[in-house]
Write an enzyme that holds these catalytic residues in place. Structure first.
Site, PDB file in Angstrom:
ATOM      1  N   ASN A 133       0.834  -1.206   0.000  1.00 27.10           N
ATOM      2  CA  ASN A 133       0.000   0.000   0.000  1.00 27.10           C
ATOM      3  C   ASN A 133       0.879   1.271   0.000  1.00 27.10           C
ATOM      4  OD1 ASN A 133      -1.643   2.183   0.816  1.00 27.10           O
ATOM      5  ND2 ASN A 133      -3.098   0.780   1.796  1.00 27.10           N
ATOM      6  N   ASP A 181      -1.051  -3.879  10.021  1.00 28.36           N
ATOM      7  CA  ASP A 181      -2.379  -4.244   9.529  1.00 28.36           C
ATOM      8  C   ASP A 181      -3.369  -3.248  10.116  1.00 28.36           C
ATOM      9  OD1 ASP A 181      -3.592  -6.448   7.825  1.00 28.36           O
ATOM     10  OD2 ASP A 181      -5.025  -6.270   9.468  1.00 28.36           O
ATOM     11  N   GLU A 223      -2.961 -13.574   3.993  1.00 28.99           N
ATOM     12  CA  GLU A 223      -3.506 -13.170   5.300  1.00 28.99           C
ATOM     13  C   GLU A 223      -4.284 -14.333   5.905  1.00 28.99           C
ATOM     14  OE1 GLU A 223      -5.370  -9.343   5.590  1.00 28.99           O
ATOM     15  OE2 GLU A 223      -3.713  -8.354   4.550  1.00 28.99           O
TER      16      GLU A 223
HETATM   17  P1  ITT Z   1      -0.703  -4.415   3.028  1.00 29.55           P
HETATM   18  O1  ITT Z   1      -1.456  -5.592   3.609  1.00 29.55           O
HETATM   19  O2  ITT Z   1       0.172  -4.832   1.878  1.00 29.55           O
HETATM   20  O3  ITT Z   1       0.023  -3.605   4.056  1.00 29.55           O
HETATM   21  P2  ITT Z   1      -3.367  -3.311   2.547  1.00 29.55           P
HETATM   22  O4  ITT Z   1      -3.869  -2.007   1.990  1.00 29.55           O
HETATM   23  O5  ITT Z   1      -4.015  -4.566   2.003  1.00 29.55           O
HETATM   24  O6  ITT Z   1      -1.768  -3.378   2.344  1.00 29.55           O
HETATM   25  P3  ITT Z   1      -4.452  -3.891   5.136  1.00 29.55           P
HETATM   26  O7  ITT Z   1      -4.629  -5.346   4.848  1.00 29.55           O
HETATM   27  O8  ITT Z   1      -3.911  -3.471   6.473  1.00 29.55           O
HETATM   28  O9  ITT Z   1      -3.468  -3.231   4.081  1.00 29.55           O
HETATM   29  O10 ITT Z   1      -5.840  -3.158   4.856  1.00 29.55           O
HETATM   30  C1  ITT Z   1      -6.048  -1.876   5.317  1.00 29.55           C
HETATM   31  C2  ITT Z   1      -7.241  -1.268   4.595  1.00 29.55           C
HETATM   32  O11 ITT Z   1      -8.006  -0.504   5.550  1.00 29.55           O
HETATM   33  C3  ITT Z   1      -6.772  -0.263   3.557  1.00 29.55           C
HETATM   34  O12 ITT Z   1      -6.567  -0.862   2.286  1.00 29.55           O
HETATM   35  C4  ITT Z   1      -7.913   0.750   3.566  1.00 29.55           C
HETATM   36  O13 ITT Z   1      -8.991   0.294   2.783  1.00 29.55           O
HETATM   37  C5  ITT Z   1      -8.341   0.750   5.045  1.00 29.55           C
HETATM   38  N1  ITT Z   1      -7.562   1.752   5.792  1.00 29.55           N
HETATM   39  C6  ITT Z   1      -6.648   1.517   6.769  1.00 29.55           C
HETATM   40  N2  ITT Z   1      -6.086   2.658   7.190  1.00 29.55           N
HETATM   41  C7  ITT Z   1      -6.647   3.642   6.463  1.00 29.55           C
HETATM   42  C8  ITT Z   1      -6.465   5.033   6.406  1.00 29.55           C
HETATM   43  O14 ITT Z   1      -5.554   5.648   7.168  1.00 29.55           O
HETATM   44  N3  ITT Z   1      -7.193   5.731   5.545  1.00 29.55           N
HETATM   45  C9  ITT Z   1      -8.091   5.128   4.752  1.00 29.55           C
HETATM   46  N4  ITT Z   1      -8.341   3.817   4.726  1.00 29.55           N
HETATM   47  C10 ITT Z   1      -7.609   3.064   5.571  1.00 29.55           C
END
Ligand code: ITT
Length: 197
Positions: free
Chosen positions: A9, A76, A41
């Protein structure tokens, strides 16, 4: 300290560069064979469990590469909405990509409870030691999409500690000062500075 962030991300990287950069750390993306790690995951409803699995997978991936011995960060995170039984939670990434922000607003259309919490669980590994931290940010889901800053659910998340704007309407520095990720990374830095017991 140079920290390699294992995530796919881009937005997480950008936020961590600012948050950890102001605390004196240099963040870069972990890229192996031209790619970010693609995590498997585990089936779990707890971001701590998923984060632990991400760090284990990262350490396995860097084993035997030039990155072995580097400080590695994983995180996460997700949005937990009270009125939807804490959905989307660990499914946030998928829900954001599929039904998106308008889908969340539609799900809450007749629901008076718009309270929600962003959570981030970070783990930093360095030289055989692990530092863990949880950051949280409570807020409300807006009735319309507002702003185009940030990413994911930011245009529909109004932090309780703010002035009524969504994170999508804030500068990154404003979001960082209030957000779950900002808090989680600041706690990690405090842990790093504390003497080991
Ligand atoms: P990695 O697992 O590769 O780190 P990911 O985006 O899939 O990337 P997560 O599994 O932790 O990461 O999912 C987190 C999701 O939650 C992210 O894709 C957003 O949709 C949401 N999210 C988390 N923090 C956020 C933020 O600060 N602002 C907006 N959305 C957020």
């Amino acid at each position: 300290m140079k920290i390699l962030f294992a995530t796919s991300n881009e937005n997480k990287i950008a936020e961590a560069k600012v948050a950890l950069g102001t605390l004196g750390h240099d963040v870069a993306r972990l890229i192996i064979d031209g790619k970010s790690p693609n995590f498997i995951e585990p089936q779990a409803d707890d971001i701590e469990v998923i984060s632990k699995s991400k760090i284990d997978q990262s350490l396995e991936l860097i084993s035997g590469t030039k990155f072995e011995g580097c400080a590695i960060l994983v995180e996460d995170s997700g949005l937990f909405i009270d009125g939807l039984g804490l959905f989307p939670g660990v499914y946030s990434s998928y829900v954001s990509r599929t039904i998106g922000n308008q889908g969340i607003i539609n799900l809450l259309e007749k629901n008076p409870n718009r309270q929600a919490e962003y959570r981030a669980y970070s783990i930093l590994y360095e030289n055989g030691k692990y530092w863990n931290s949880m950051g949280k940010c409570s807020g409300q889901i807006s009735t319309e999409i507002r702003g185009s800053n940030g990413f994911g659910f930011d245009p529909i998340f109004i932090p309780n500690s703010g002035d009524g704007r969504t994170f999508g309407e804030m500068l990154q520095s404003e979001k960082d000062a209030k957000s779950h990720r900002g808090e989680s990374l600041r706690i990690l830095c405090d842990h790093l500075r504390a003497p080991l017991k």
